[in-house]
Design a protein around this motif. Sequence first.
Motif, PDB file in Angstrom:
ATOM      1  N   ARG A   1     -16.986 -37.768   5.326  1.00  0.00           N
ATOM      2  CA  ARG A   1     -18.396 -37.256   5.372  1.00  0.00           C
ATOM      3  C   ARG A   1     -18.583 -35.863   5.469  1.00  0.00           C
ATOM      4  O   ARG A   1     -19.657 -35.339   4.971  1.00  0.00           O
ATOM      5  N   ILE A   2     -17.635 -35.205   5.893  1.00  0.00           N
ATOM      6  CA  ILE A   2     -17.716 -33.624   6.110  1.00  0.00           C
ATOM      7  C   ILE A   2     -17.646 -33.223   4.793  1.00  0.00           C
ATOM      8  O   ILE A   2     -18.415 -32.237   4.283  1.00  0.00           O
ATOM      9  N   VAL A   3     -16.591 -33.568   4.029  1.00  0.00           N
ATOM     10  CA  VAL A   3     -16.301 -33.067   2.667  1.00  0.00           C
ATOM     11  C   VAL A   3     -17.522 -33.622   1.556  1.00  0.00           C
ATOM     12  O   VAL A   3     -18.028 -32.691   0.882  1.00  0.00           O
ATOM     13  N   GLY A   4     -18.281 -34.550   1.797  1.00  0.00           N
ATOM     14  CA  GLY A   4     -19.393 -35.041   1.026  1.00  0.00           C
ATOM     15  C   GLY A   4     -20.566 -34.098   1.221  1.00  0.00           C
ATOM     16  O   GLY A   4     -21.415 -34.139   0.377  1.00  0.00           O
ATOM     17  N   ARG A   5     -20.615 -33.346   2.243  1.00  0.00           N
ATOM     18  CA  ARG A   5     -21.796 -32.481   2.715  1.00  0.00           C
ATOM     19  C   ARG A   5     -21.492 -31.008   2.182  1.00  0.00           C
ATOM     20  O   ARG A   5     -22.296 -30.137   2.627  1.00  0.00           O
ATOM     21  N   ILE A   6     -20.497 -30.717   1.461  1.00  0.00           N
ATOM     22  CA  ILE A   6     -20.420 -29.421   0.904  1.00  0.00           C
ATOM     23  C   ILE A   6     -21.503 -28.969   0.111  1.00  0.00           C
ATOM     24  O   ILE A   6     -21.761 -29.695  -0.826  1.00  0.00           O
ATOM     25  N   PRO A   7     -21.953 -27.746   0.059  1.00  0.00           N
ATOM     26  CA  PRO A   7     -23.118 -27.509  -0.425  1.00  0.00           C
ATOM     27  C   PRO A   7     -22.940 -27.141  -1.911  1.00  0.00           C
ATOM     28  O   PRO A   7     -21.642 -26.991  -2.332  1.00  0.00           O
ATOM     29  N   LYS A   8     -23.802 -27.422  -2.755  1.00  0.00           N
ATOM     30  CA  LYS A   8     -23.772 -27.212  -4.171  1.00  0.00           C
ATOM     31  C   LYS A   8     -23.127 -25.979  -4.584  1.00  0.00           C
ATOM     32  O   LYS A   8     -22.436 -25.867  -5.660  1.00  0.00           O
ATOM     33  N   PHE A   9     -23.567 -24.763  -3.988  1.00  0.00           N
ATOM     34  CA  PHE A   9     -23.463 -23.447  -4.205  1.00  0.00           C
ATOM     35  C   PHE A   9     -21.872 -23.007  -4.115  1.00  0.00           C
ATOM     36  O   PHE A   9     -21.094 -22.229  -4.757  1.00  0.00           O
ATOM     37  N   ALA A  10     -21.239 -24.005  -3.449  1.00  0.00           N
ATOM     38  CA  ALA A  10     -19.643 -23.644  -2.983  1.00  0.00           C
ATOM     39  C   ALA A  10     -18.803 -24.363  -4.075  1.00  0.00           C
ATOM     40  O   ALA A  10     -17.883 -23.936  -4.174  1.00  0.00           O
ATOM     41  N   THR A  11     -19.539 -25.279  -4.865  1.00  0.00           N
ATOM     42  CA  THR A  11     -18.608 -25.953  -6.013  1.00  0.00           C
ATOM     43  C   THR A  11     -18.920 -25.608  -7.292  1.00  0.00           C
ATOM     44  O   THR A  11     -18.199 -26.078  -8.236  1.00  0.00           O
ATOM     45  N   ILE A  12     -19.917 -24.535  -7.576  1.00  0.00           N
ATOM     46  CA  ILE A  12     -20.167 -24.264  -8.898  1.00  0.00           C
ATOM     47  C   ILE A  12     -19.070 -23.477  -9.469  1.00  0.00           C
ATOM     48  O   ILE A  12     -18.270 -22.768  -8.779  1.00  0.00           O
TER      49      ILE A  12
ATOM     50  N   PRO B   1     -22.559 -15.605  -3.357  1.00  0.00           N
ATOM     51  CA  PRO B   1     -24.135 -15.978  -3.697  1.00  0.00           C
ATOM     52  C   PRO B   1     -24.359 -17.424  -3.586  1.00  0.00           C
ATOM     53  O   PRO B   1     -23.886 -18.297  -4.041  1.00  0.00           O
ATOM     54  N   GLY B   2     -25.653 -17.383  -3.146  1.00  0.00           N
ATOM     55  CA  GLY B   2     -26.326 -18.817  -2.609  1.00  0.00           C
ATOM     56  C   GLY B   2     -26.148 -19.179  -1.293  1.00  0.00           C
ATOM     57  O   GLY B   2     -27.074 -20.097  -0.791  1.00  0.00           O
ATOM     58  N   GLY B   3     -25.463 -18.520  -0.393  1.00  0.00           N
ATOM     59  CA  GLY B   3     -25.386 -18.875   1.013  1.00  0.00           C
ATOM     60  C   GLY B   3     -24.118 -18.706   1.578  1.00  0.00           C
ATOM     61  O   GLY B   3     -23.102 -17.809   1.012  1.00  0.00           O
ATOM     62  N   LEU B   4     -23.898 -19.216   2.589  1.00  0.00           N
ATOM     63  CA  LEU B   4     -22.795 -18.946   3.611  1.00  0.00           C
ATOM     64  C   LEU B   4     -21.814 -20.246   3.661  1.00  0.00           C
ATOM     65  O   LEU B   4     -22.565 -21.302   3.897  1.00  0.00           O
ATOM     66  N   PHE B   5     -20.602 -19.953   3.130  1.00  0.00           N
ATOM     67  CA  PHE B   5     -19.591 -21.109   3.262  1.00  0.00           C
ATOM     68  C   PHE B   5     -18.718 -21.029   4.441  1.00  0.00           C
ATOM     69  O   PHE B   5     -18.335 -19.984   4.734  1.00  0.00           O
ATOM     70  N   TRP B   6     -18.710 -22.221   5.175  1.00  0.00           N
ATOM     71  CA  TRP B   6     -17.924 -22.009   6.474  1.00  0.00           C
ATOM     72  C   TRP B   6     -17.046 -23.256   6.461  1.00  0.00           C
ATOM     73  O   TRP B   6     -17.505 -24.559   5.934  1.00  0.00           O
ATOM     74  N   VAL B   7     -15.973 -23.231   7.355  1.00  0.00           N
ATOM     75  CA  VAL B   7     -15.205 -24.458   7.461  1.00  0.00           C
ATOM     76  C   VAL B   7     -15.169 -24.587   9.062  1.00  0.00           C
ATOM     77  O   VAL B   7     -14.964 -23.594   9.575  1.00  0.00           O
ATOM     78  N   TRP B   8     -15.015 -25.855   9.549  1.00  0.00           N
ATOM     79  CA  TRP B   8     -15.302 -26.176  10.895  1.00  0.00           C
ATOM     80  C   TRP B   8     -13.774 -25.530  11.648  1.00  0.00           C
ATOM     81  O   TRP B   8     -13.666 -24.961  12.707  1.00  0.00           O
ATOM     82  N   ASN B   9     -12.613 -25.886  11.093  1.00  0.00           N
ATOM     83  CA  ASN B   9     -11.352 -25.652  11.458  1.00  0.00           C
ATOM     84  C   ASN B   9     -10.128 -25.570  10.568  1.00  0.00           C
ATOM     85  O   ASN B   9     -10.560 -25.928   9.349  1.00  0.00           O
TER      86      ASN B   9
END
Length: 171
Positions: A141-152, A103-111
Motif C-alpha cells: 500500500r505504501i509503494v502503491g502511493r508513490i507519486p507520479k512525478f517520482a516515477t517519470i 521537479p514536481g514535488g518533494l519525494f520522501w521515504v518513511w524509513n
Amino acid sequence: MTPDETLPRFRGIRRFRNPVEFRYRTYERPEKIDAICEKCGSPYVFKATPTPTEQFDPETGGYEVLKGKVCGNFEGKGACQKCGRVSRSINWPDDALLKLEIPGGLFWVWNYELLPVMRARIAGDNLELRNLIGNDWKIARIVGRIPKFATIKKNRPRILKEIDHWLSQKK
C-alpha cells in the motif's frame, strides 16, 4: 485437456493467491519513522502512534474504511541520542530524514527499511519488487502511493542516485 486447465488459476482481486482488499483506499504509516531532530539536526527514530484503518458501523454491522493521513502532525514518541530532545509529535514531511526536492514535488521515504522497495519500484524492476514485498500488504500500500512525478523518466536517475547514496550511508 479439461476446460479448467486452459484457464488461469486465479483471477480478480486475488494477486499472488492473496486477496488485496482496499489496496488504494487504506493507508497505514509504518510504526518506525526516521526523522531529523529540530534542535541539533541529527537523525533519530520516531515511533508513531498507530492509527485505526477501519471503524465499526453499528447501523450496517460492517466496517468503514478510514483514510489515513500521509502528511501533517503525527503523535508518537522519539528521542534524539545526540542532544537528548524528546519529541511527542513530528511535522511530516518537514522533519523527514530521507527527502529529496525534485521537479514536481518533494519525494520522501518513511524509513531506511523501505529504501530497497522504493528503489525497485522507481527503477521499474517488478520481479525484485514482488520479491521484496512478499505478502506484506502494508508495504504494498505504501509503494502503491508513490507519486507520479517520482516515477517519470526524467526524475528517475536523480532519485535512484540519491537512494543509492542513502543505502550506502546506512551500511
